[in-house]
Design an enzyme around this catalytic site. Structure first.
Site, mmCIF file in Angstrom:
data_model
loop_
_atom_site.group_PDB
_atom_site.id
_atom_site.type_symbol
_atom_site.label_atom_id
_atom_site.label_comp_id
_atom_site.label_asym_id
_atom_site.label_seq_id
_atom_site.Cartn_x
_atom_site.Cartn_y
_atom_site.Cartn_z
ATOM 1 N N SER A 1 0.813 -1.227 0.000
ATOM 2 C CA SER A 1 0.000 0.000 0.000
ATOM 3 C C SER A 1 0.842 1.271 0.000
ATOM 4 C CB SER A 1 -0.921 0.015 1.226
ATOM 5 O OG SER A 1 -0.166 0.160 2.411
ATOM 6 N N ASP B 1 -2.574 -8.882 8.426
ATOM 7 C CA ASP B 1 -1.401 -8.680 9.270
ATOM 8 C C ASP B 1 -0.503 -9.893 9.064
ATOM 9 O OD1 ASP B 1 0.515 -8.616 11.262
ATOM 10 O OD2 ASP B 1 -0.862 -7.861 12.794
ATOM 11 N N ASN C 1 7.432 -8.171 1.456
ATOM 12 C CA ASN C 1 8.067 -6.847 1.562
ATOM 13 C C ASN C 1 7.729 -6.099 2.846
ATOM 14 O OD1 ASN C 1 8.994 -4.061 0.312
ATOM 15 N ND2 ASN C 1 6.868 -3.806 0.938
ATOM 16 N N TYR D 1 15.782 -4.261 14.178
ATOM 17 C CA TYR D 1 15.527 -4.205 12.738
ATOM 18 C C TYR D 1 16.656 -4.913 11.970
ATOM 19 C CZ TYR D 1 14.917 -2.137 8.091
ATOM 20 O OH TYR D 1 14.762 -1.955 6.740
ATOM 21 N N ILE E 1 15.999 4.628 0.372
ATOM 22 C CA ILE E 1 15.010 4.792 -0.682
ATOM 23 C C ILE E 1 14.022 5.885 -0.261
ATOM 24 C CG2 ILE E 1 13.243 3.605 -2.051
ATOM 25 C CD1 ILE E 1 16.165 2.477 -2.347
HETATM 26 P P1 NAP Z 1 6.549 1.919 4.582
HETATM 27 O O1 NAP Z 1 6.491 3.006 3.571
HETATM 28 O O2 NAP Z 1 6.374 2.234 6.031
HETATM 29 O O3 NAP Z 1 5.475 0.809 4.181
HETATM 30 C C1 NAP Z 1 5.335 -0.348 4.967
HETATM 31 C C2 NAP Z 1 4.237 -1.185 4.373
HETATM 32 O O4 NAP Z 1 4.118 -2.401 5.122
HETATM 33 C C3 NAP Z 1 2.875 -0.505 4.463
HETATM 34 O O5 NAP Z 1 2.103 -0.931 3.354
HETATM 35 C C4 NAP Z 1 2.286 -1.078 5.748
HETATM 36 O O6 NAP Z 1 0.870 -0.946 5.762
HETATM 37 C C5 NAP Z 1 2.790 -2.516 5.639
HETATM 38 N N1 NAP Z 1 2.856 -3.261 6.902
HETATM 39 C C6 NAP Z 1 3.528 -2.920 8.035
HETATM 40 N N2 NAP Z 1 3.350 -3.880 8.966
HETATM 41 C C7 NAP Z 1 2.561 -4.840 8.410
HETATM 42 C C8 NAP Z 1 2.024 -6.059 8.867
HETATM 43 N N3 NAP Z 1 2.248 -6.515 10.119
HETATM 44 N N4 NAP Z 1 1.253 -6.793 8.034
HETATM 45 C C9 NAP Z 1 1.011 -6.352 6.765
HETATM 46 N N5 NAP Z 1 1.481 -5.206 6.271
HETATM 47 C C10 NAP Z 1 2.247 -4.448 7.092
HETATM 48 O O7 NAP Z 1 7.930 1.116 4.485
HETATM 49 P P2 NAP Z 1 9.045 1.062 3.329
HETATM 50 O O8 NAP Z 1 10.078 2.072 3.636
HETATM 51 O O9 NAP Z 1 8.413 1.033 2.009
HETATM 52 O O10 NAP Z 1 9.680 -0.369 3.648
HETATM 53 C C11 NAP Z 1 9.212 -1.543 3.008
HETATM 54 C C12 NAP Z 1 10.251 -2.641 3.188
HETATM 55 O O11 NAP Z 1 11.487 -2.183 2.666
HETATM 56 C C13 NAP Z 1 10.495 -3.003 4.647
HETATM 57 O O12 NAP Z 1 10.690 -4.397 4.761
HETATM 58 C C14 NAP Z 1 11.780 -2.266 4.976
HETATM 59 O O13 NAP Z 1 12.509 -2.913 5.977
HETATM 60 C C15 NAP Z 1 12.500 -2.333 3.639
HETATM 61 N N6 NAP Z 1 13.513 -1.282 3.463
HETATM 62 C C16 NAP Z 1 13.160 0.031 3.331
HETATM 63 C C17 NAP Z 1 14.161 0.982 3.088
HETATM 64 C C18 NAP Z 1 13.852 2.441 2.847
HETATM 65 O O14 NAP Z 1 14.780 3.233 2.666
HETATM 66 N N7 NAP Z 1 12.590 2.858 2.832
HETATM 67 C C19 NAP Z 1 15.505 0.590 3.037
HETATM 68 C C20 NAP Z 1 15.812 -0.748 3.206
HETATM 69 C C21 NAP Z 1 14.817 -1.687 3.404
HETATM 70 P P3 NAP Z 1 0.005 -1.011 7.136
HETATM 71 O O15 NAP Z 1 0.731 -0.160 8.146
HETATM 72 O O16 NAP Z 1 -1.336 -0.510 6.747
HETATM 73 O O17 NAP Z 1 -0.016 -2.449 7.508
#
Ligand code: NAP
Length: 255
Positions: A16, A61, A88, A154, A187
């Site tokens: 999302s 979830d 993801n 994390y 990112i």
């Molecule tokens: P984000 O923008 O906060 O999005 C997180 C997504 O995961 C949302 O859709 C959230 O929706 C969902 N989510 C969280 N907990 C959940 C659960 N228990 N069950 C189902 N859905 C869940 O995060 P992001 O930055 O895109 O990160 C996504 C992935 O990339 C993560 O695994 C993160 O560790 C990894 N990552 C991100 C970065 C970066 O720079 N952004 C860098 C390295 C790795 P709801 O809250 O509605 O559930």
């Protein structure tokens, strides 16, 4: 162009927002049916709407076994199966070891590590039926390659995903299902908006390509790993970080 993916079905957890939305968007653009999954149904629905008629939304979830089973059942009901699981979804509260409660540690592990296991386990019966079965984990450079204060839980969860990857690769191979992990660097997502321009500029300065990545950069990596062309790649990690983890010193970065 990787057209070998058209008509396949993907489940994208955390689809999302942020990186997951980027993955879902890129896959959707290439003709993949996408089930966008998050805990908040309205957000998943809004993302699915922007992707188009080949996308649907589901609230789940991923730390719940019952809900992961319902997620896999929904993908089968709506699209007839699962070819690609993009595991993801993740959370990243930032707390020092001194300040962290045991409950916060458990919550991060439940989503970021147990959630991968449950999503894979629930999707496996359908992935086994696919002629192009793929699991793509979103890990991170933080944990497998680097550290950052406040992210001990994390980092442990993200490094744990790589341990899961290595054994899952062997177990899934007998069903011709591949599993690989993308390790994003920094990112640009909505989540970073609140951190301010100074923070973003400082981060960009620490990256050889001098810019943060986009969610589409990660979507494109997922697209390749999901394609037929990547059929012989399994158990691997793909770092997408603009070179961030390469300089051995500040001097090397700025030479
Ligand atoms: P984000 O923008 O906060 O999005 C997180 C997504 O995961 C949302 O859709 C959230 O929706 C969902 N989510 C969280 N907990 C959940 C659960 N228990 N069950 C189902 N859905 C869940 O995060 P992001 O930055 O895109 O990160 C996504 C992935 O990339 C993560 O695994 C993160 O560790 C990894 N990552 C991100 C970065 C970066 O720079 N952004 C860098 C390295 C790795 P709801 O809250 O509605 O559930």
């Amino acid at each position: 162009m990787l057209t070998s993916i058209e008509g396949k079905t993907a489940v994208v957890t955390g689809g999302s927002k942020g990186i997951g939305k980027g993955i879902a968007t890129v896959l959707g653009r290439h003709g993949v049916n996408v089930l966008v999954v998050s805990r908040t149904l309205e957000d998943a629905e809004a993302a699915a709407e922007t992707i188009g008629p080949n996308a649907a939304a589901f609230a789940c979830d991923i730390s719940s076994w019952d809900e992961c089973q319902a997620m896999a059942a929904e993908a089968s009901r709506v699209f007839g199966g699962i070819d690609i699981l993009c595991s993801n979804a993740g959370i990243f509260p930032q707390t020092s070891i001194e300040e962290m409660s045991p409950e916060e540690w458990d919550e991060v592990m439940a989503t970021n590590l147990r959630g991968n296991f449950l999503s894979i386990k629930a999707s496996l019966p359908k992935l086994k039926e696919s002629t192009q079965g793929r699991v793509i984990l979103t890990s991170s450079i933080t944990g497998p390659l680097t550290g950052f204060p406040g992210w001990s839980h994390y980092g442990a969860s993200k490094a744990g995903q790589i341990g899961l990857l290595r054994t899952a690769c062997i177990e899934l191979a007998k069903y011709n299902v591949t599993i690989n992990a993308i390790l994003p660097g920094n990112i640009v997502t909505e989540g970073l908006d609140g951190l301010g321009q100074d923070y973003l500029d400082t981060m960009a300065a620490s990256i050889p390509l001098r810019k943060l990545g986009s969610v589409e950069d990660i979507g494109n990596a997922a697209l390749f790993l999901a394609s037929k062309e990547a059929a012989y790649i399994t158990g691997q990690t793909l770092v997408v970080d603009g070179g961030q983890t390469q300089p051995e010193s500040l001097e090397a970065l700025n030479a």
